[in-house]
Design a protein around this motif. Structure first.
Motif, short mmCIF file in Angstrom:
data_model
loop_
_atom_site.label_atom_id
_atom_site.label_comp_id
_atom_site.label_asym_id
_atom_site.label_seq_id
_atom_site.Cartn_x
_atom_site.Cartn_y
_atom_site.Cartn_z
N TYR A 20 26.94 31.22 42.88
CA TYR A 20 27.40 30.93 41.51
C TYR A 20 28.60 30.00 41.43
N ALA A 21 29.00 29.42 42.54
CA ALA A 21 30.16 28.52 42.53
C ALA A 21 29.92 27.28 41.68
N HIS A 22 28.64 26.95 41.44
CA HIS A 22 28.33 25.74 40.67
C HIS A 22 28.54 25.94 39.17
N LEU A 23 28.71 27.17 38.73
CA LEU A 23 28.83 27.41 37.29
C LEU A 23 30.23 27.03 36.80
N PRO A 24 30.32 26.50 35.59
CA PRO A 24 31.63 26.05 35.06
C PRO A 24 32.41 27.19 34.40
N PHE A 25 32.85 28.15 35.20
CA PHE A 25 33.59 29.28 34.63
C PHE A 25 34.91 28.78 34.02
N ASP A 26 35.13 29.16 32.77
CA ASP A 26 36.37 28.79 32.09
C ASP A 26 37.51 29.74 32.45
N ARG A 27 37.16 30.96 32.85
CA ARG A 27 38.19 31.91 33.23
C ARG A 27 37.56 33.04 34.05
N VAL A 28 38.36 33.60 34.93
CA VAL A 28 37.97 34.77 35.72
C VAL A 28 38.84 35.93 35.28
N TYR A 29 38.21 37.04 34.93
CA TYR A 29 38.92 38.26 34.54
C TYR A 29 38.67 39.33 35.61
N THR A 30 39.72 40.04 35.99
CA THR A 30 39.59 41.15 36.93
C THR A 30 40.42 42.33 36.44
N ARG B 282 40.55 45.21 45.07
CA ARG B 282 39.15 45.04 45.43
C ARG B 282 38.41 44.12 44.47
N THR B 283 38.86 44.04 43.23
CA THR B 283 38.25 43.07 42.32
C THR B 283 38.75 41.66 42.60
N HIS B 284 40.01 41.51 42.92
CA HIS B 284 40.56 40.19 43.24
C HIS B 284 39.85 39.62 44.47
N GLN B 285 39.69 40.45 45.50
CA GLN B 285 39.05 39.99 46.73
C GLN B 285 37.59 39.62 46.49
N SER B 286 36.95 40.29 45.55
CA SER B 286 35.54 40.02 45.26
C SER B 286 35.31 38.65 44.63
N VAL B 287 36.33 38.10 44.00
CA VAL B 287 36.21 36.78 43.34
C VAL B 287 37.15 35.76 43.98
N GLN B 288 37.58 36.04 45.20
CA GLN B 288 38.58 35.17 45.83
C GLN B 288 38.10 33.73 45.94
N GLY B 289 36.82 33.54 46.20
CA GLY B 289 36.29 32.19 46.29
C GLY B 289 36.50 31.39 45.01
N GLU C 209 42.97 36.02 34.83
CA GLU C 209 43.78 37.06 34.19
C GLU C 209 43.34 38.41 34.72
N GLN C 210 44.31 39.29 34.95
CA GLN C 210 44.01 40.66 35.32
C GLN C 210 44.40 41.59 34.18
N HIS C 211 43.56 42.58 33.95
CA HIS C 211 43.77 43.48 32.81
C HIS C 211 43.59 44.93 33.24
N VAL C 212 44.56 45.77 32.90
CA VAL C 212 44.44 47.20 33.13
C VAL C 212 43.21 47.75 32.42
N ALA C 213 42.83 47.13 31.32
CA ALA C 213 41.65 47.56 30.57
C ALA C 213 40.40 47.60 31.44
N LEU C 214 40.37 46.78 32.49
CA LEU C 214 39.19 46.69 33.35
C LEU C 214 39.28 47.61 34.57
N VAL D 173 32.39 32.92 31.36
CA VAL D 173 33.46 33.67 32.01
C VAL D 173 32.87 34.62 33.05
N LEU D 174 33.69 34.92 34.05
CA LEU D 174 33.34 35.87 35.10
C LEU D 174 34.25 37.07 34.98
N VAL D 175 33.67 38.26 34.94
CA VAL D 175 34.43 39.51 34.81
C VAL D 175 34.09 40.40 36.00
N CYS D 176 35.10 40.81 36.76
CA CYS D 176 34.89 41.70 37.91
C CYS D 176 35.64 43.00 37.68
N MET D 177 34.90 44.11 37.78
CA MET D 177 35.52 45.41 37.50
C MET D 177 34.90 46.49 38.38
#
Length: 208
Positions: free
Chosen positions: A46-56, A61-68, A77-82, A148-152
């Motif tokens: 999915y690196a080819h997709l034009p993500f405007d923002r990554v939310y974790t 463990r969520t940060h590492q999952s989207v490190q690429g 942005e990181q959110h306690v909500a997630l 957008v990409l959301v990892c939770m």
């Protein structure tokens, strides 16, 4: 507005997942070797997709999952909500049906509709839903972010999907999850719809 595309993933595998130990929001574990491999495969797909923002969430463990994607200098942005639900006193313990009737008793209460129930010191699904609502409003009110990409986390993801799709929380277990499994949703400006339900094709061994 144009359709907003949301790529929603659960974090990659941790040793706690393998050992059947409850993590929750109070255990800030790291990915294991398999988890890093899963993250790499997702990024390759999915690196080819034009993500405007990554939310974790705020957990590593969520940060590492989207490190690429973060290495591509995408806005993040990181959110306690997630964060994952808090399992209270059960965090860091191994749970099996034989070992902990209380744990499974609370899960049965949720399925029966008592989503205010919680383990000692933990959160209820109702409380998780309440802390997620400001994030949902954030997603809705940023029309410039078209992809957008959301990892939770697994249980919190189930709660979020119920809210986005207007299902009562008692049905949250209908939304299965796997480490680095993907849900793709579209937001039209008035409603969310699922376009892909737990896609794991990117996790297959090359050549399969």
């Amino acid at each position: 507005m144009s359709v907003k595309k949301i790529y929603l993933i659960r974090h990659g595998q941790t040793d706690f997942n393998v050992r059947g130990i409850v993590q929750g929001s109070g255990i800030d574990s790291s990915l294991n070797a398999t988890g890093h491999q899963q993250a790499g495969r997702f990024h390759a797909a999915y690196a080819h997709l034009p993500f405007d923002r990554v939310y974790t969430s705020v957990l590593r463990r969520t940060h590492q999952s989207v490190q690429g994607f973060l290495d591509q200098q995408l806005p993040h942005e990181q959110h306690v909500a997630l964060n994952e639900i808090s399992w209270g006193t059960r965090e860091g313990t191994r749970i099996s049906p034989e070992e902990d009737e209380e744990y499974y008793g609370v899960l049965r209460q949720w399925t029966a509709g008592n989503t205010a129930a919680r383990l000692p010191g933990g959160e209820s699904p109702d409380e998780v839903a309440a802390r997620q609502r400001p994030f949902i409003e954030l997603l809705k009110t940023r029309p410039a972010e078209e992809t957008v990409l959301v990892c939770m986390h697994g249980r919190a993801m189930r709660v979020l999907l119920c809210q986005l799709l207007n299902y009562p929380l008692r049905y949250m277990d209908a939304f299965d999850h796997r480490n680095l499994g993907l849900y793709q949703l579209h937001y039209s400006g008035s409603m969310f719809t699922v376009r892909s339900f737990l896609d794991v094709a990117h996790l297959q061994e090359p050549g399969q």
